[in-house]
Design a protein around this motif. Structure first.
Motif, mmCIF file in Angstrom:
data_model
loop_
_atom_site.group_PDB
_atom_site.id
_atom_site.type_symbol
_atom_site.label_atom_id
_atom_site.label_comp_id
_atom_site.label_asym_id
_atom_site.label_seq_id
_atom_site.Cartn_x
_atom_site.Cartn_y
_atom_site.Cartn_z
ATOM 1 N N THR A 171 36.546 43.561 -57.077
ATOM 2 C CA THR A 171 35.118 43.758 -57.052
ATOM 3 C C THR A 171 34.507 43.989 -55.745
ATOM 4 N N GLU A 172 34.915 43.438 -54.730
ATOM 5 C CA GLU A 172 34.564 43.966 -53.539
ATOM 6 C C GLU A 172 34.867 45.282 -53.053
ATOM 7 N N TYR A 173 36.213 45.841 -53.607
ATOM 8 C CA TYR A 173 36.557 47.075 -53.217
ATOM 9 C C TYR A 173 35.542 48.138 -53.797
ATOM 10 N N LEU A 174 35.146 47.668 -55.130
ATOM 11 C CA LEU A 174 34.212 48.549 -56.022
ATOM 12 C C LEU A 174 32.834 48.718 -55.265
ATOM 13 N N HIS A 175 32.336 47.383 -54.808
ATOM 14 C CA HIS A 175 31.216 47.353 -54.061
ATOM 15 C C HIS A 175 31.110 48.188 -52.860
ATOM 16 N N GLY A 176 32.041 48.128 -52.171
ATOM 17 C CA GLY A 176 32.430 48.917 -50.927
ATOM 18 C C GLY A 176 32.405 50.453 -51.161
ATOM 19 N N PHE A 201 35.124 37.167 -59.953
ATOM 20 C CA PHE A 201 34.096 38.154 -60.102
ATOM 21 C C PHE A 201 32.607 37.509 -59.551
ATOM 22 N N LYS A 202 32.322 36.488 -59.979
ATOM 23 C CA LYS A 202 31.210 35.799 -59.601
ATOM 24 C C LYS A 202 31.044 35.485 -58.246
ATOM 25 N N GLU A 203 32.187 35.042 -57.559
ATOM 26 C CA GLU A 203 32.295 34.723 -56.048
ATOM 27 C C GLU A 203 32.222 36.073 -55.343
ATOM 28 N N ALA A 204 32.641 37.165 -55.809
ATOM 29 C CA ALA A 204 32.334 38.335 -54.914
ATOM 30 C C ALA A 204 30.836 38.783 -55.011
ATOM 31 N N PHE A 205 30.428 38.714 -55.951
ATOM 32 C CA PHE A 205 28.812 38.933 -56.152
ATOM 33 C C PHE A 205 27.834 38.262 -55.454
ATOM 34 N N ALA A 206 28.161 36.634 -55.236
ATOM 35 C CA ALA A 206 27.342 35.842 -54.484
ATOM 36 C C ALA A 206 27.895 36.173 -53.234
ATOM 37 N N SER A 207 28.748 36.632 -52.764
ATOM 38 C CA SER A 207 28.959 37.157 -51.290
ATOM 39 C C SER A 207 28.231 38.362 -51.092
ATOM 40 N N GLY A 209 25.194 39.120 -51.228
ATOM 41 C CA GLY A 209 23.737 38.622 -50.986
ATOM 42 C C GLY A 209 22.724 38.479 -52.174
ATOM 43 N N LYS A 210 21.801 38.021 -51.853
ATOM 44 C CA LYS A 210 20.619 37.751 -52.957
ATOM 45 C C LYS A 210 19.958 39.205 -53.516
ATOM 46 N N HIS A 211 20.197 40.028 -52.768
ATOM 47 C CA HIS A 211 19.819 41.439 -53.096
ATOM 48 C C HIS A 211 20.629 42.432 -54.092
ATOM 49 N N ALA A 212 21.743 41.848 -54.290
ATOM 50 C CA ALA A 212 22.879 42.814 -54.894
ATOM 51 C C ALA A 212 22.481 42.418 -56.447
ATOM 52 N N LYS A 213 22.924 43.464 -57.183
ATOM 53 C CA LYS A 213 22.682 43.165 -58.517
ATOM 54 C C LYS A 213 23.833 42.338 -59.221
ATOM 55 N N LEU A 214 23.433 41.633 -60.262
ATOM 56 C CA LEU A 214 24.481 40.835 -60.687
ATOM 57 C C LEU A 214 25.504 41.846 -61.676
ATOM 58 N N GLY A 215 26.699 41.276 -61.677
ATOM 59 C CA GLY A 215 27.619 41.863 -62.392
ATOM 60 C C GLY A 215 27.544 41.390 -63.988
ATOM 61 N N VAL A 216 28.121 42.484 -64.823
ATOM 62 C CA VAL A 216 28.242 41.897 -66.150
ATOM 63 C C VAL A 216 29.639 41.498 -66.800
ATOM 64 N N VAL A 217 29.515 40.380 -67.340
ATOM 65 C CA VAL A 217 30.802 39.823 -68.096
ATOM 66 C C VAL A 217 30.842 39.881 -69.267
#
Length: 293
Positions: A171-176, A201-207, A209-217
């Motif tokens: 997830t972090e790789y894709l976000h990068g 997956f959720k830990e990655a999105f939490a990292s 920051g608050k402005h990041a869009k939430l991932g879908v599971v």
């Protein structure tokens, strides 16, 4: 002498006691290398075959280990079973393989059969770690059980994979790479692999920051069919994802078929990461990035 050879014949030919032959047959370390070689040479010369049934009754062991897994055709499971069989065979055990197809009634029936056959141990995956009846039945067995990528019942030993760290890294790789609309497809959260993948997956999105869009599971099954159905519905959704993580060993083929059916191209239209490194991931065009176990 052929098939009529007895353990007494072996003892006489090797000039040892019958008990020494028995210890060699059962792998006891108390026998010296020289005596062991002499006994084995006599066994080969006489073509002696021990009575395994009689041995089992006398020793209270069958030298058989049962392995129950959901689908042996999945490469990841096949590799694990092959490795277990190599270790067991080299130590004088036979592996008894059974397929559960992720059906509770099948798992309960196999537990009964394993107990009837007096296997010495069981290696097992379960379809639902939250099922009280299944957990109770496993704990009632008077047989050592090692869970395969499950952690419930917690009293049992288990071999587990670090799905959480793998999916978080993916997830972090894709976000990068600039992806914000990322979808994780995985199995039912009643099993550890799905729970851990969702947590990563959720830990990655939490990292992020608050402005990041939430991932879908989206959860349901680890199968290729589930991957196909879910991936097929995504392009027509109001927020089409830019990346999919196929969180299951068998799921990738279904995801790729759905993407092709919609006329999308990887990675121009959508990116994909496989939850396990398989031949399909390596041989696809282009090759699919994968979490390597």
């Amino acid at each position: 002498m052929g098939d009529s050879s007895t353990i007494r014949d072996v003892a006489l030919a090797a000039h040892v006691a019958i008990g020494t032959v028995s210890r060699v047959l059962n792998g006891h370390k108390s026998v010296s290398d020289g005596v062991r070689r002499r006994v084995l040479k006599a066994i080969e010369k006489l073509n002696y075959e021990p009575d395994r049934v009689a041995q089992s009754m006398r020793l209270g062991v069958t030298r058989t280990v049962a392995c129950a897994t959901r689908d042996i055709s999945i490469p990841g499971f096949g590799a694990i079973v092959n490795a277990a069989e190599d270790v067991l065979r080299s130590n004088g055990y036979t592996l008894l393989l059974a397929i559960t197809d992720e059906r509770k009634e099948r798992e309960l029936d196999l537990l009964r059969i394993f107990q009837q056959r007096r296997v010495d141990a069981i290696i097992m995956t379960t379809s639902n770690e939250e099922d009280a009846e299944l957990s109770r039945r496993i704990k009632q067995l008077n047989i050592p059980v090692v869970l395969l990528d499950r952690d419930n019942p917690p009293e049992l030993d288990a071999i587990t994979l670090d799905h959480r760290r793998g999916i978080r890294a993916a997830t972090e790789y894709l976000h990068g790479l600039g992806h914000s609309q990322i979808v994780l497809l995985t199995g039912n959260p009643s099993t550890r692999p799905a729970r851990e993948r969702i947590a990563g997956f959720k830990e990655a999105f939490a990292s992020f920051g608050k402005h990041a869009k939430l991932g879908v599971v989206r959860t349901g099954s680890f199968s290729a069919e589930f991957g196909f159905r879910q991936a097929s519905s995504l392009p027509s959704s109001s927020t089409r994802p830019t990346a999919i993580i196929a969180g299951g060993m068998a799921m990738l083929s279904g995801v790729l078929q759905a993407i092709r059916a919609h006329g999308l191209v990887i990675p121009n239209d959508i990116s994909v990461i496989a939850g396990a490194d398989t031949d399909l991931a390596a041989l696809a065009i282009p090759p699919i990035t994968a979490v390597r176990w």
